[in-house]
Design an enzyme around this catalytic site. Structure first.
Site, PDB file in Angstrom:
ATOM      1  N   SER A  75     -49.182  -2.658   1.329  1.00 52.59           N
ATOM      2  CA  SER A  75     -50.588  -2.262   1.485  1.00 52.59           C
ATOM      3  C   SER A  75     -51.021  -1.609   0.189  1.00 52.59           C
ATOM      4  CB  SER A  75     -50.695  -1.236   2.625  1.00 52.59           C
ATOM      5  OG  SER A  75     -51.970  -0.617   2.628  1.00 52.59           O
ATOM      6  N   TYR A 128     -48.072   6.116   7.711  1.00 53.83           N
ATOM      7  CA  TYR A 128     -48.343   4.772   7.190  1.00 53.83           C
ATOM      8  C   TYR A 128     -48.125   4.734   5.668  1.00 53.83           C
ATOM      9  CZ  TYR A 128     -50.888   0.321   6.658  1.00 53.83           C
ATOM     10  OH  TYR A 128     -51.248  -0.982   6.376  1.00 53.83           O
TER      11      TYR A 128
END
Ligand code: NAD
Length: 256
Positions: free
Chosen positions: A138, A151
């Protein structure tokens, strides 16, 4: 034919990548995900593009199920050439309210599953002198945003794993790379729009324009087709010198 195992491929980015692979008609695909209609999704992509597919509902939280998915895939197709670690979850909360069980689940699903699966496919890739491991990290593998502690930690972790396996795989023609997308409009992001709206006390449209796409110079969601085309490039025979790196597809977010 080569065989690609793509985790979390019955939804969102994984399904988009699987579809780009299927369109080439050069890959058998092992689908995976928790969607209850996963087997139908795998069969329908296979039928539409005339390729062989297998569906596994292996849970990323259960290493023995991950190992079984790999052995089942090898039993059906003879080998696994490409592993795409894509399954992932998100949870948005300030650190002092972040539930311990959400932290543990995010690290297990987004990071530890990639370790178990890479370990399971590695011996076959080594023997075949060919392997391509692609981790869907990401923009949050390279940068942070507030309220996403687990995350961001998991995605930075998978970029580290990517570098290590890139080095370890080099003698065996096994490459390992990470793709770092900006925002892609999938069910994961649809849910985040709601969660972020609560965390920031904003309307959902303000979250999209003033929080999510604020960090991207290109004010568009990244498409799953673009991610699929990048994964196809990384999977190619001639991509053997691209390894151990993190490739941003984030509308310029990481350039800032
Ligand atoms: P999604 O929610 O549409 O799909 C996630 C997939 O993972 C689903 O198939 C789901 O069933 C599967 N999954 C979740 N938990 C699982 C478990 N325990 N066991 C097995 N499968 C499980 O999400 P998405 O947006 O397509 O995300 C895919 C990946 O891309 C994730 O790793 C995510 O972090 C990453 N990513 C997404 C974006 C984005 O904007 N959507 C941006 C950057 C990175």
């Amino acid at each position: 034919m080569k065989t690609a195992l793509i985790t979390g491929s019955t939804s969102g980015i994984g399904l988009g990548i699987a579809t780009e692979f299927a369109k080439t008609k050069q890959y058998n695909i092992i689908f995976n995900g928790l969607e209850t209609n996963g087997a139908e999704i795998a069969a329908s992509v296979g039928k539409e593009y005339g390729i062989e597919t297998l569906y596994s509902g292996a849970n990323m939280l259960k290493p023995e199920e991950l190992r079984k998915m790999v052995t089942d895939g090898i039993a059906k197709f003879g080998k696994i050439d490409i592993l795409i670690n894509n399954a992932g979850i998100q949870y948005v909360s300030p650190i002092d309210e972040f539930p311990d069980e959400k932290w543990n689940a995010i690290i297990a699903i987004n990071l530890t599953s990639a370790f178990h699966l890479s370990k399971a496919v590695w011996p076959g890739m080594k023997t075949n002198k060919f392997g391509r491991i692609i981790n869907i990290a990401s923009a949050h593998g390279l940068n942070a945003s507030e309220f996403k502690s687990a995350y961001v930690a998991s995605k930075h972790g998978i970029v580290g794993l990517t570098k290590t396996l890139g080095l370890e795989g080099a003698p065996f023609n096994i490459t390992c790379n990470a793709i770092c997308p900006g925002y892609v409009k999938t069910p994961l992001v649809e849910k985040q729009i709601g969660d972020q709206a609560k965390a920031h006390n904003m309307s959902e449209s303000d979250v999209v324009n003033k929080v999510m796409l604020l960090k991207q110079a290109v004010k568009e969601f990244v498409s799953v087709e673009t991610l699929g085309q990048m994964a196809l490039l990384l999977a190619a025979e001639h991509s053997n010198t691209i390894t151990g790196t993190a490739i941003s597809i984030d509308g310029g977010w990481n350039a800032q």
